[in-house]
Design a protein around this motif. Sequence first.
Motif, PDB file in Angstrom:
ATOM      1  N   MET A   1       0.843  -1.188   0.000  1.00  0.00           N
ATOM      2  CA  MET A   1       0.000   0.000   0.000  1.00  0.00           C
ATOM      3  C   MET A   1       0.882   1.243   0.000  1.00  0.00           C
ATOM      4  SD  MET A   1      -3.322   0.793   0.223  1.00  0.00           S
ATOM      5  CE  MET A   1      -4.044  -0.617   1.023  1.00  0.00           C
ATOM      6  N   PRO A   2       0.633   2.198  -0.895  1.00  0.00           N
ATOM      7  CA  PRO A   2       1.428   3.425  -0.881  1.00  0.00           C
ATOM      8  C   PRO A   2       1.285   4.166   0.436  1.00  0.00           C
ATOM      9  CG  PRO A   2       0.096   3.241  -2.880  1.00  0.00           C
ATOM     10  CD  PRO A   2      -0.348   2.165  -1.970  1.00  0.00           C
ATOM     11  N   ASP A   3       2.277   4.953   0.778  1.00  0.00           N
ATOM     12  CA  ASP A   3       2.226   5.763   1.991  1.00  0.00           C
ATOM     13  C   ASP A   3       1.065   6.746   1.882  1.00  0.00           C
ATOM     14  OD1 ASP A   3       2.562   7.382   4.147  1.00  0.00           O
ATOM     15  OD2 ASP A   3       4.570   8.078   3.618  1.00  0.00           O
ATOM     16  N   PRO A   4       0.037   6.632   2.759  1.00  0.00           N
ATOM     17  CA  PRO A   4      -1.113   7.519   2.643  1.00  0.00           C
ATOM     18  C   PRO A   4      -0.771   8.974   2.896  1.00  0.00           C
ATOM     19  CG  PRO A   4      -1.211   6.238   4.676  1.00  0.00           C
ATOM     20  CD  PRO A   4      -0.094   5.676   3.858  1.00  0.00           C
ATOM     21  N   LEU A   5       0.351   9.232   3.545  1.00  0.00           N
ATOM     22  CA  LEU A   5       0.724  10.616   3.795  1.00  0.00           C
ATOM     23  C   LEU A   5       1.255  11.300   2.543  1.00  0.00           C
ATOM     24  CD1 LEU A   5       2.518  10.185   7.252  1.00  0.00           C
ATOM     25  CD2 LEU A   5       0.156  10.878   6.812  1.00  0.00           C
ATOM     26  N   ALA A   6       1.592  10.514   1.531  1.00  0.00           N
ATOM     27  CA  ALA A   6       2.191  11.085   0.331  1.00  0.00           C
ATOM     28  C   ALA A   6       1.159  11.565  -0.674  1.00  0.00           C
ATOM     29  CB  ALA A   6       3.106  10.047  -0.326  1.00  0.00           C
ATOM     30  N   ALA A   7      -0.100  11.196  -0.516  1.00  0.00           N
ATOM     31  CA  ALA A   7      -1.133  11.548  -1.487  1.00  0.00           C
ATOM     32  C   ALA A   7      -2.492  11.420  -0.824  1.00  0.00           C
ATOM     33  CB  ALA A   7      -1.046  10.616  -2.705  1.00  0.00           C
ATOM     34  N   PRO A   8      -3.535  11.983  -1.429  1.00  0.00           N
ATOM     35  CA  PRO A   8      -4.880  11.792  -0.879  1.00  0.00           C
ATOM     36  C   PRO A   8      -5.245  10.311  -0.802  1.00  0.00           C
ATOM     37  CG  PRO A   8      -4.881  13.508  -2.566  1.00  0.00           C
ATOM     38  CD  PRO A   8      -3.526  12.857  -2.612  1.00  0.00           C
ATOM     39  N   VAL A   9      -6.051   9.966   0.183  1.00  0.00           N
ATOM     40  CA  VAL A   9      -6.533   8.597   0.359  1.00  0.00           C
ATOM     41  C   VAL A   9      -7.985   8.552  -0.082  1.00  0.00           C
ATOM     42  CG1 VAL A   9      -6.978   6.733   1.997  1.00  0.00           C
ATOM     43  CG2 VAL A   9      -4.962   8.202   2.285  1.00  0.00           C
ATOM     44  N   ALA A  10      -8.285   7.703  -1.057  1.00  0.00           N
ATOM     45  CA  ALA A  10      -9.645   7.588  -1.566  1.00  0.00           C
ATOM     46  C   ALA A  10     -10.346   6.398  -0.928  1.00  0.00           C
ATOM     47  CB  ALA A  10      -9.635   7.432  -3.086  1.00  0.00           C
ATOM     48  N   VAL A  11     -11.626   6.571  -0.617  1.00  0.00           N
ATOM     49  CA  VAL A  11     -12.453   5.492  -0.079  1.00  0.00           C
ATOM     50  C   VAL A  11     -13.607   5.259  -1.047  1.00  0.00           C
ATOM     51  CG1 VAL A  11     -14.010   4.795   1.786  1.00  0.00           C
ATOM     52  CG2 VAL A  11     -11.869   5.980   2.324  1.00  0.00           C
ATOM     53  N   ALA A  12     -13.775   4.011  -1.479  1.00  0.00           N
ATOM     54  CA  ALA A  12     -14.930   3.654  -2.299  1.00  0.00           C
ATOM     55  C   ALA A  12     -16.151   3.688  -1.385  1.00  0.00           C
ATOM     56  CB  ALA A  12     -14.747   2.271  -2.908  1.00  0.00           C
ATOM     57  N   PHE A  13     -17.018   4.650  -1.609  1.00  0.00           N
ATOM     58  CA  PHE A  13     -18.071   4.971  -0.637  1.00  0.00           C
ATOM     59  C   PHE A  13     -19.451   4.771  -1.248  1.00  0.00           C
ATOM     60  CE2 PHE A  13     -20.385   8.466   1.796  1.00  0.00           C
ATOM     61  CZ  PHE A  13     -20.637   7.640   2.891  1.00  0.00           C
ATOM     62  N   SER A  14     -20.082   3.655  -0.871  1.00  0.00           N
ATOM     63  CA  SER A  14     -21.440   3.378  -1.357  1.00  0.00           C
ATOM     64  C   SER A  14     -22.499   4.016  -0.480  1.00  0.00           C
ATOM     65  CB  SER A  14     -21.673   1.863  -1.386  1.00  0.00           C
ATOM     66  OG  SER A  14     -21.720   1.336  -0.070  1.00  0.00           O
ATOM     67  N   ALA A  15     -22.115   4.444   0.732  1.00  0.00           N
ATOM     68  CA  ALA A  15     -22.986   4.965   1.782  1.00  0.00           C
ATOM     69  C   ALA A  15     -23.593   3.843   2.618  1.00  0.00           C
ATOM     70  CB  ALA A  15     -24.088   5.874   1.235  1.00  0.00           C
ATOM     71  N   GLY A  16     -23.237   2.565   2.335  1.00  0.00           N
ATOM     72  CA  GLY A  16     -23.645   1.456   3.179  1.00  0.00           C
ATOM     73  C   GLY A  16     -22.831   1.414   4.458  1.00  0.00           C
ATOM     74  N   ALA A  17     -23.160   0.463   5.328  1.00  0.00           N
ATOM     75  CA  ALA A  17     -22.520   0.403   6.645  1.00  0.00           C
ATOM     76  C   ALA A  17     -21.006   0.218   6.548  1.00  0.00           C
ATOM     77  CB  ALA A  17     -23.141  -0.722   7.465  1.00  0.00           C
ATOM     78  N   ASP A  18     -20.557  -0.711   5.719  1.00  0.00           N
ATOM     79  CA  ASP A  18     -19.132  -1.056   5.670  1.00  0.00           C
ATOM     80  C   ASP A  18     -18.282   0.108   5.171  1.00  0.00           C
ATOM     81  OD1 ASP A  18     -20.286  -3.540   6.264  1.00  0.00           O
ATOM     82  OD2 ASP A  18     -20.392  -4.041   4.136  1.00  0.00           O
ATOM     83  N   SER A  19     -18.729   0.728   4.083  1.00  0.00           N
ATOM     84  CA  SER A  19     -17.937   1.833   3.535  1.00  0.00           C
ATOM     85  C   SER A  19     -18.066   3.091   4.392  1.00  0.00           C
ATOM     86  CB  SER A  19     -18.346   2.122   2.092  1.00  0.00           C
ATOM     87  OG  SER A  19     -19.674   2.561   1.996  1.00  0.00           O
ATOM     88  N   THR A  20     -19.197   3.255   5.088  1.00  0.00           N
ATOM     89  CA  THR A  20     -19.331   4.390   6.004  1.00  0.00           C
ATOM     90  C   THR A  20     -18.356   4.251   7.160  1.00  0.00           C
ATOM     91  OG1 THR A  20     -21.669   4.690   5.438  1.00  0.00           O
ATOM     92  CG2 THR A  20     -20.910   5.665   7.499  1.00  0.00           C
ATOM     93  N   ALA A  21     -18.260   3.036   7.718  1.00  0.00           N
ATOM     94  CA  ALA A  21     -17.292   2.806   8.792  1.00  0.00           C
ATOM     95  C   ALA A  21     -15.869   3.046   8.297  1.00  0.00           C
ATOM     96  CB  ALA A  21     -17.444   1.376   9.322  1.00  0.00           C
TER      97      ALA A  21
END
Length: 304
Positions: A1-21
Amino acid sequence: MPDPLAAPVAVAFSAGADSTALLLAAHTLWPGQVLALHVHHGLQAAADDFEAMALLTGRALGIPVHVCRLDARAQPGQSPEDAARQYRYRALADMARQRGAGCVLLGQHADDQAETLMLALARGAGLPGLAGMPERFERHGVVFGRPWLGVSSASLRAWLVARRQAFADDPSNADPRFTRNRIRAHLLPAWAQDFPAWRETLARSMRHIAQAQGLLDELAAEDLQGTGVPPAIGALQALSRPRQANLLRHWLRRHEAVAPSEVQLDALLLQIDACRTRGHRIHLKVADGQVQRDGDRLRFDRSV
């Protein structure tokens, strides 16, 4: 996994429980660096409601939400689930690249992983299917990660409820027409009744299977060095039948992004074995293309 501090971190967000958490956890770890990617598939009447919930949650948290609307309907002969998944990964990768994200995080959890194994067993899958979902993989030039694979669905929902965080419930998750939903509703509860540690034991089995598949991939890569890419027919014929099959699966999966069925692979092996004269023809449909003879080599052609 790339260093998250080096670039924006994207989350695949469906708005369901798992992706909201997942969005909340990422926002806690990297405040101000997280963005949400929402894919509107256009396949459900509730899709507009999911998008509205995603935008509402993003505004409440101060997280930018980027939406991609697409037509994810399957082509003739294509599985609707596979089509939607392929469109989704392409859309997520495109959005992530456009915004300079270092990675895309996905919300699949331990229950999803167990369901994947059960589904693979029901379909008679080979080792790649039985190995389950990897924690990290690359697709369309973008790195994806699944940090929740060791976490249960119930614990994620309990955490959201404790925080009084709203999320959307997908009505299709209760539709018994989908095999995965029947596994979730019937098989896994029965399994859990007799085997309380089922998540951990199934995950351990999948790790063993993934390790075995890794060794087969290493062998196939070595054999490909001898046959070349695409493979030379004569060099293929010098290998044992199991090694031919392993090499062909590896070549088609890694270099052409297709997976032959058992019937297709057996037919291809027979054609390769019979190819002993200059004019012998090899021609077999696999996924959206054809495996053909091209001189002394095989070729995968999507143009036919």
